[in-house]
Design a protein around this motif. Structure first.
Motif, mmCIF file in Angstrom:
data_model
loop_
_atom_site.group_PDB
_atom_site.id
_atom_site.type_symbol
_atom_site.label_atom_id
_atom_site.label_comp_id
_atom_site.label_asym_id
_atom_site.label_seq_id
_atom_site.Cartn_x
_atom_site.Cartn_y
_atom_site.Cartn_z
ATOM 1 N N PHE A 37 -3.544 4.212 -13.017
ATOM 2 C CA PHE A 37 -3.976 3.853 -11.665
ATOM 3 C C PHE A 37 -5.203 4.650 -11.246
ATOM 4 O O PHE A 37 -6.120 4.137 -10.628
ATOM 5 C CB PHE A 37 -2.819 4.101 -10.692
ATOM 6 N N GLY A 38 -5.210 5.920 -11.590
ATOM 7 C CA GLY A 38 -6.324 6.788 -11.205
ATOM 8 C C GLY A 38 -6.075 7.495 -9.892
ATOM 9 O O GLY A 38 -5.238 7.081 -9.091
ATOM 10 N N GLY A 39 -6.815 8.587 -9.681
ATOM 11 C CA GLY A 39 -6.675 9.335 -8.439
ATOM 12 C C GLY A 39 -7.841 10.278 -8.252
ATOM 13 O O GLY A 39 -8.537 10.641 -9.214
ATOM 14 N N PRO A 40 -8.080 10.714 -7.000
ATOM 15 C CA PRO A 40 -9.213 11.600 -6.719
ATOM 16 C C PRO A 40 -9.014 12.970 -7.333
ATOM 17 O O PRO A 40 -7.884 13.424 -7.539
ATOM 18 C CB PRO A 40 -9.223 11.671 -5.186
ATOM 19 N N GLU A 41 -10.144 13.642 -7.610
ATOM 20 C CA GLU A 41 -10.111 14.973 -8.222
ATOM 21 C C GLU A 41 -10.663 16.043 -7.287
ATOM 22 O O GLU A 41 -10.869 17.171 -7.680
ATOM 23 C CB GLU A 41 -10.919 14.960 -9.520
ATOM 24 N N GLY A 42 -10.905 15.678 -6.032
ATOM 25 C CA GLY A 42 -11.415 16.636 -5.062
ATOM 26 C C GLY A 42 -11.577 15.961 -3.712
ATOM 27 O O GLY A 42 -11.503 14.727 -3.594
ATOM 28 N N ASP A 44 -14.119 15.311 -1.860
ATOM 29 C CA ASP A 44 -15.207 14.335 -1.741
ATOM 30 C C ASP A 44 -14.874 13.009 -2.421
ATOM 31 O O ASP A 44 -15.539 11.999 -2.169
ATOM 32 C CB ASP A 44 -16.500 14.903 -2.346
ATOM 33 N N ASP A 45 -13.874 13.012 -3.265
ATOM 34 C CA ASP A 45 -13.497 11.792 -3.988
ATOM 35 C C ASP A 45 -12.526 10.917 -3.209
ATOM 36 O O ASP A 45 -12.335 9.743 -3.551
ATOM 37 C CB ASP A 45 -12.812 12.144 -5.325
ATOM 38 N N VAL A 46 -11.888 11.462 -2.179
ATOM 39 C CA VAL A 46 -10.730 10.792 -1.589
ATOM 40 C C VAL A 46 -11.096 9.428 -1.003
ATOM 41 O O VAL A 46 -10.488 8.401 -1.333
ATOM 42 C CB VAL A 46 -10.053 11.688 -0.529
ATOM 43 N N ILE A 47 -12.077 9.384 -0.101
ATOM 44 C CA ILE A 47 -12.425 8.108 0.532
ATOM 45 C C ILE A 47 -13.030 7.130 -0.478
ATOM 46 O O ILE A 47 -12.644 5.949 -0.494
ATOM 47 C CB ILE A 47 -13.351 8.326 1.732
ATOM 48 N N PRO A 48 -13.945 7.540 -1.363
ATOM 49 C CA PRO A 48 -14.417 6.591 -2.384
ATOM 50 C C PRO A 48 -13.283 6.041 -3.248
ATOM 51 O O PRO A 48 -13.282 4.864 -3.595
ATOM 52 C CB PRO A 48 -15.402 7.428 -3.211
ATOM 53 N N PHE A 49 -12.327 6.889 -3.593
ATOM 54 C CA PHE A 49 -11.164 6.418 -4.360
ATOM 55 C C PHE A 49 -10.383 5.381 -3.567
ATOM 56 O O PHE A 49 -10.022 4.320 -4.094
ATOM 57 C CB PHE A 49 -10.269 7.606 -4.717
ATOM 58 N N LEU A 50 -10.112 5.649 -2.297
ATOM 59 C CA LEU A 50 -9.345 4.706 -1.489
ATOM 60 C C LEU A 50 -10.122 3.408 -1.261
ATOM 61 O O LEU A 50 -9.517 2.337 -1.141
ATOM 62 C CB LEU A 50 -8.961 5.349 -0.157
ATOM 63 N N ARG A 51 -11.441 3.489 -1.233
ATOM 64 C CA ARG A 51 -12.234 2.248 -1.172
ATOM 65 C C ARG A 51 -12.007 1.419 -2.431
ATOM 66 O O ARG A 51 -11.926 0.191 -2.361
ATOM 67 C CB ARG A 51 -13.722 2.582 -1.029
ATOM 68 N N ASN A 52 -11.937 2.077 -3.572
ATOM 69 C CA ASN A 52 -11.667 1.362 -4.818
ATOM 70 C C ASN A 52 -10.290 0.704 -4.782
ATOM 71 O O ASN A 52 -10.125 -0.449 -5.200
ATOM 72 C CB ASN A 52 -11.748 2.308 -6.010
ATOM 73 N N GLY A 76 -7.173 17.353 -1.890
ATOM 74 C CA GLY A 76 -7.942 16.183 -2.306
ATOM 75 C C GLY A 76 -7.735 15.797 -3.763
ATOM 76 O O GLY A 76 -8.412 14.904 -4.273
ATOM 77 N N VAL A 77 -6.793 16.455 -4.413
ATOM 78 C CA VAL A 77 -6.563 16.215 -5.843
ATOM 79 C C VAL A 77 -5.242 15.479 -6.023
ATOM 80 O O VAL A 77 -4.181 15.977 -5.628
ATOM 81 C CB VAL A 77 -6.537 17.535 -6.635
ATOM 82 N N SER A 78 -5.296 14.295 -6.608
ATOM 83 C CA SER A 78 -4.082 13.603 -6.990
ATOM 84 C C SER A 78 -3.571 14.195 -8.294
ATOM 85 O O SER A 78 -4.361 14.466 -9.208
ATOM 86 C CB SER A 78 -4.345 12.113 -7.187
ATOM 87 N N PRO A 79 -2.253 14.366 -8.414
ATOM 88 C CA PRO A 79 -1.733 14.897 -9.679
ATOM 89 C C PRO A 79 -1.765 13.881 -10.810
ATOM 90 O O PRO A 79 -1.555 14.249 -11.970
ATOM 91 C CB PRO A 79 -0.292 15.267 -9.323
ATOM 92 N N ILE A 80 -2.043 12.621 -10.510
ATOM 93 C CA ILE A 80 -1.830 11.573 -11.504
ATOM 94 C C ILE A 80 -2.767 11.693 -12.702
ATOM 95 O O ILE A 80 -2.380 11.401 -13.838
ATOM 96 C CB ILE A 80 -1.933 10.184 -10.830
ATOM 97 N N ASN A 81 -4.009 12.120 -12.487
ATOM 98 C CA ASN A 81 -4.924 12.246 -13.626
ATOM 99 C C ASN A 81 -4.477 13.352 -14.570
ATOM 100 O O ASN A 81 -4.506 13.197 -15.800
ATOM 101 C CB ASN A 81 -6.349 12.498 -13.146
ATOM 102 N N GLY A 82 -4.056 14.484 -14.013
ATOM 103 C CA GLY A 82 -3.545 15.553 -14.858
ATOM 104 C C GLY A 82 -2.308 15.121 -15.622
ATOM 105 O O GLY A 82 -2.126 15.482 -16.797
ATOM 106 N N GLN A 83 -1.462 14.343 -14.974
ATOM 107 C CA GLN A 83 -0.260 13.848 -15.642
ATOM 108 C C GLN A 83 -0.615 12.909 -16.787
ATOM 109 O O GLN A 83 0.018 12.934 -17.847
ATOM 110 C CB GLN A 83 0.642 13.166 -14.617
ATOM 111 N N ASN A 84 -1.635 12.072 -16.593
ATOM 112 C CA ASN A 84 -2.034 11.174 -17.669
ATOM 113 C C ASN A 84 -2.722 11.925 -18.812
ATOM 114 O O ASN A 84 -2.604 11.525 -19.970
ATOM 115 C CB ASN A 84 -2.929 10.061 -17.128
#
Length: 394
Positions: A37-42, A44-52, A76-84
């Motif tokens: 699915f993907g997730g923000p890494e900081g 500054d990524d949060v709103i661009p990620f949610l736009r996606n 601002g960091v989703s754990p999902i990228n680290g988990q993947n």
């Protein structure tokens, strides 16, 4: 590959192209595509990620910020990228241990690394016959068909259209490698409460999964099956939850008196749009009126401890339990447990071998699910049918 006859599967390997429900001949795949699915890494990524995530729905940034605070709470960091990343490494290790020479490429729907990048890297390395593992176990638009549409979008009309094929591992909701973590978690949680003197019928087990629009739910799964009001999505969760409780009761007979139900969480649509209910927090708030003293929340719809688990369950559901005067335990997700990782590689081997369905592992009467999605599976009511890999049209 865009103009396929109705009885063929777009962007599929030769063995999967006929559209038969199960691929029962061996396929020499070049690589595994881990689709996330993907997730923000900081921050500054949060709103661009949610736009996606909400692309095409016209949701203004002001409303996105209402959801952004969940991510901002965690820096601002989703754990999902680290988990993947951890899952990719664990899969590589398990594949190597079984002498299966398949690289694993990882790509996301909504944030870097994107699926486009993963496919491009695979093709550049000469790996063009891909088997995709999507990080969601059940049948619905967002958990299955949308990934298939992502594959078609990445390949269709590009330089890879007649070069790369992508098949998809079957929905794995009732594979023993996936469900065992829930059995272990429920067993341990109930054992702990009973050891503290709480009666079995004073403990409530809530199996929680992501809510989806009711109109999408009823369209989940093949159209020629009467799944009931919640479609295949609800039926699959109910079947898994029932099996987990039955298995726990076999291991610990006193658990047979522990009540359970399926609940939903994380709804995000307008109030005017019906979504699957009841909500996990609403149920928790009324449990004391039922005579319950403790609640076990089981994230049965989730593969890992990503944001919906950390916020909606570990934060909001826990607070609801505290407000209701209930003891609270949230059980683990499969994550990168040895059994789950081994189970994924078992699913890979099914397709490498062309294993017949009678020999495929499953724990409910609904399985094993099909390799090739059937016509009309998991329609998105809002957007309709778009081209999708790994299934028959539409």
């Amino acid at each position: 590959m865009t103009a396929n006859p109705v009885d063929s599967v777009p962007f599929a390997s030769a063995a999967a192209a006929s559209g038969a429900p199960y691929v029962e001949s061996p396929v020499a795949y070049d690589a595994i595509l881990l689709a996330g699915f993907g997730g923000p890494e900081g921050q500054d990524d949060v709103i661009p990620f949610l736009r996606n995530v909400t692309r095409g729905r016209g949701i203004p940034d002001e409303r996105l910020e209402e959801v952004a605070h969940h991510y901002r709470h965690f820096g601002g960091v989703s754990p999902i990228n680290g988990q993947n990343r951890a899952l990719k490494a664990a899969l590589e290790q398990e594949l190597a241990a079984r002498s299966i020479d398949l690289p694993v490429y990882w790509g996301n729907r909504n944030w870097a690394p994107y699926l486009e990048d993963a496919v491009a890297e695979a093709a550049a390395n000469g790996h063009t016959t891909l088997l995709a593992f999507a990080t969601s176990a059940y049948s619905s638009f967002s958990s299955c068909r949308q990934y298939r549409e992502d594959f078609a979008r990445v390949l269709g009309g590009t330089q890879y259209e007649d070069v790369v094929t992508i098949d998809k591992i079957r929905p794995f909701f009732d594979h023993p490698g996936f469900v065992q973590a829930f059995v272990d978690g429920v067993h341990d949680a109930i054992s702990g409460f009973l050891a503290d003197g709480i009666a079995p019928d004073a403990v409530q087990v809530l199996f929680s999964t992501h809510s989806i629009p009711s109109a999408d739910a009823v369209r989940s799964g093949p159209r020629d099956v009467d799944w009931g009001e919640g479609g295949a999505y609800a039926a699959q969760h109910e079947a898994v939850a029932a099996w987990v409780m039955d298995r726990v009761a076999q291991l610990m007979p006193s658990a047979a008196d522990v009540p359970w139900e399926l609940v939903y969480q994380s709804r995000s649509g307008p109030a005017s749009q019906p979504w699957l209910e009841p909500d996990v927090c609403d149920v928790i708030e009324e449990l004391s009126e039922r005579g319950r003293q403790a609640v076990v929340v089981v994230p049965v719809g989730f593969m890992s401890d990503h944001m919906e688990v950390l916020w909606d369950l570990d934060t909001e559901a826990r607070e609801a339990a505290e407000g209701a005067g209930l003891r609270f335990v949230r059980t683990p997700t499969p994550g990168v447990s040895a059994g789950f990782v081994a189970g994924i590689v078992d699913l890979v081997q099914e397709r490498l071998e062309g294993r017949p369905p009678a020999d495929r592992a499953h724990v409910t009467d609904l399985g094993p699910s099909f390799d090739i999605c059937r016509p009309g599976c998991c329609e998105n009511v809002r957007a309709g049918f778009k081209p999708a890999a790994a299934g028959l049209a539409p």
